[in-house]
Motif scaffolding. Sequence first.
Motif, short mmCIF file in Angstrom:
data_model
loop_
_atom_site.label_atom_id
_atom_site.label_comp_id
_atom_site.label_asym_id
_atom_site.label_seq_id
_atom_site.Cartn_x
_atom_site.Cartn_y
_atom_site.Cartn_z
N GLY A 161 -20.81 -1.24 12.44
CA GLY A 161 -19.45 -2.02 12.55
C GLY A 161 -19.31 -2.77 11.15
O GLY A 161 -18.50 -3.06 10.47
N GLN A 162 -20.74 -3.40 10.83
CA GLN A 162 -20.70 -4.55 9.77
C GLN A 162 -20.44 -3.57 8.45
O GLN A 162 -19.82 -3.98 7.70
CB GLN A 162 -22.37 -5.13 9.70
N LYS A 163 -21.18 -2.43 8.40
CA LYS A 163 -21.02 -1.49 7.12
C LYS A 163 -19.64 -1.11 7.08
O LYS A 163 -18.97 -1.23 5.77
CB LYS A 163 -22.00 -0.17 7.31
N LEU A 164 -19.05 -0.69 7.93
CA LEU A 164 -17.56 0.00 7.97
C LEU A 164 -16.61 -1.17 7.41
O LEU A 164 -15.56 -0.96 6.51
CB LEU A 164 -17.10 0.69 9.12
N LEU A 165 -16.68 -2.11 8.01
CA LEU A 165 -15.85 -3.29 7.80
C LEU A 165 -16.11 -3.70 6.04
O LEU A 165 -15.03 -3.91 5.37
CB LEU A 165 -16.12 -4.62 8.60
N ALA A 166 -17.23 -3.67 5.75
CA ALA A 166 -17.54 -4.24 4.25
C ALA A 166 -16.93 -3.02 3.51
O ALA A 166 -16.22 -3.58 2.47
CB ALA A 166 -19.03 -4.44 4.19
N ASP A 167 -17.14 -1.88 3.79
CA ASP A 167 -16.63 -0.89 2.91
C ASP A 167 -14.95 -0.88 2.84
O ASP A 167 -14.48 -0.80 1.76
CB ASP A 167 -16.73 0.65 3.71
N VAL A 168 -14.35 -1.06 4.13
CA VAL A 168 -12.99 -1.04 4.00
C VAL A 168 -12.21 -2.38 3.14
O VAL A 168 -11.46 -2.28 2.39
CB VAL A 168 -12.44 -0.99 5.70
N ILE A 169 -13.12 -3.57 3.43
CA ILE A 169 -12.72 -4.71 2.57
C ILE A 169 -12.89 -4.66 1.20
O ILE A 169 -12.27 -4.93 0.36
CB ILE A 169 -13.41 -6.01 3.18
N TYR A 170 -14.09 -4.05 0.63
CA TYR A 170 -14.28 -3.49 -0.62
C TYR A 170 -13.16 -2.71 -1.16
O TYR A 170 -12.60 -2.91 -2.38
CB TYR A 170 -15.61 -2.89 -0.75
N HIS A 171 -12.76 -1.50 -0.33
CA HIS A 171 -11.59 -0.66 -0.86
C HIS A 171 -10.48 -1.51 -1.07
O HIS A 171 -9.74 -1.54 -2.23
CB HIS A 171 -11.36 0.20 0.30
N ALA A 172 -10.00 -2.43 -0.15
CA ALA A 172 -8.84 -3.09 -0.32
C ALA A 172 -9.10 -4.17 -1.43
O ALA A 172 -7.85 -4.42 -2.11
CB ALA A 172 -8.85 -4.24 1.05
N LYS A 173 -10.06 -4.85 -1.68
CA LYS A 173 -10.25 -5.66 -2.99
C LYS A 173 -9.96 -4.94 -3.99
O LYS A 173 -9.48 -5.04 -4.91
CB LYS A 173 -11.40 -6.20 -2.81
N ALA A 174 -10.68 -3.48 -4.30
CA ALA A 174 -10.52 -2.86 -5.71
C ALA A 174 -9.18 -2.23 -5.45
O ALA A 174 -8.60 -1.91 -6.84
CB ALA A 174 -11.60 -1.76 -5.39
N HIS A 175 -8.31 -1.83 -4.49
CA HIS A 175 -7.22 -0.90 -4.65
C HIS A 175 -5.97 -1.71 -4.09
O HIS A 175 -4.98 -1.22 -4.38
CB HIS A 175 -7.34 0.19 -3.74
N GLY A 176 -6.09 -2.88 -3.45
CA GLY A 176 -4.95 -3.59 -3.03
C GLY A 176 -4.07 -2.87 -1.99
O GLY A 176 -3.02 -2.99 -1.51
N ASN A 177 -4.91 -1.93 -1.21
CA ASN A 177 -4.44 -1.16 0.12
C ASN A 177 -5.71 -0.89 0.96
O ASN A 177 -6.64 -1.06 0.75
CB ASN A 177 -3.69 0.03 -0.37
N LEU A 178 -5.24 -0.31 2.22
CA LEU A 178 -6.17 0.14 3.21
C LEU A 178 -5.91 1.73 3.47
O LEU A 178 -4.73 2.18 3.49
CB LEU A 178 -5.86 -0.44 4.52
N PRO A 179 -7.12 2.31 3.42
CA PRO A 179 -6.85 3.80 3.82
C PRO A 179 -6.48 3.63 5.42
O PRO A 179 -6.48 2.86 6.04
CB PRO A 179 -8.47 4.15 3.88
N ALA A 180 -5.42 4.94 5.59
CA ALA A 180 -4.80 4.93 6.90
C ALA A 180 -4.67 6.43 7.21
O ALA A 180 -4.12 7.21 6.44
CB ALA A 180 -3.51 4.33 6.50
N THR A 181 -5.68 7.13 8.29
CA THR A 181 -5.26 8.35 8.66
C THR A 181 -4.78 8.13 10.23
O THR A 181 -5.37 7.44 11.08
CB THR A 181 -6.69 9.13 8.71
N PRO A 182 -3.59 8.78 10.70
CA PRO A 182 -3.39 8.45 12.15
C PRO A 182 -4.19 9.03 13.10
O PRO A 182 -4.74 9.95 12.85
CB PRO A 182 -1.88 9.38 11.99
N GLN A 183 -4.08 8.39 14.07
CA GLN A 183 -4.77 8.73 15.36
C GLN A 183 -4.24 10.00 15.84
O GLN A 183 -3.12 10.11 15.89
CB GLN A 183 -5.53 7.81 16.44
N ASP A 184 -4.93 11.16 16.42
CA ASP A 184 -4.24 12.09 17.03
C ASP A 184 -4.52 11.93 18.64
O ASP A 184 -5.50 11.81 19.21
CB ASP A 184 -5.36 13.41 16.65
N GLU A 185 -3.28 11.53 19.18
CA GLU A 185 -3.03 11.25 20.54
C GLU A 185 -3.64 12.24 21.38
O GLU A 185 -3.95 11.87 22.55
CB GLU A 185 -1.52 10.97 20.83
N GLU A 186 -3.58 13.53 21.07
CA GLU A 186 -3.75 14.45 21.83
C GLU A 186 -5.34 14.22 22.40
O GLU A 186 -5.97 14.58 23.59
CB GLU A 186 -4.02 15.85 21.06
#
Length: 197
Positions: A161-186
């Motif tokens: 969890g620590q690693k993934l949160l850091a990865d996403v926050i770094y992405h947000a800092k670098a690109h000004g957005n967040l990656p987003a893949t919809p969940q498959d409700e199935e």
Amino acid sequence: MRITLVGSRHFGVTTFNTLRQHGVDVVRVVVHDGEDRLAAAARAAGVEVVVQADPKHVVASEVAPNTDLIVTAHSHARVDRDALAVSKLGGIGYHPSLLPRHRGIAAVEWTIKEGDPIAGGTVYHLADRMDAGAIAAQEWVFVKKGETARELWERALAPLGQKLLADVIYHAKAHGNLPATPQDEEFATKAPSLSKH
């Protein structure tokens, strides 16, 4: 990157410390209990602490002004839509399962109960439905034979969890957005509390 951190307990504290060590500006910490160890850690570091008026909800007035991103770390409160709207990039949380599998409060316990050979963690976008927002980052780990939920959490899922949160926050800092893949409700499954009330 100005972050409002909503959380509690050990995972909240380790997330707080990890973000600060990586130069992220945690401008406010929001807790459901003013005596929580996360509140104590924030106060010791000179970071503003706000106690939620309602332990089940975080509202817009509890989010720091000019917040870029809300991060939840061991919080069972729903971050209301108006609160997400005042944050430039909305909010993300960490869930200790391979979402959409095991949505709910007892994801790690259900992973063990169902004998899953693989577990994982997901950083997801906070949304109206609990644990149902788009996936920002996800990784899997093996479950050891005979491992308890607590052992799995401490050995693999909390550090992930620590690693993934850091990865996403770094992405947000670098690109000004967040990656987003919809969940498959199935493939969505529920992980309600296993304790008897």
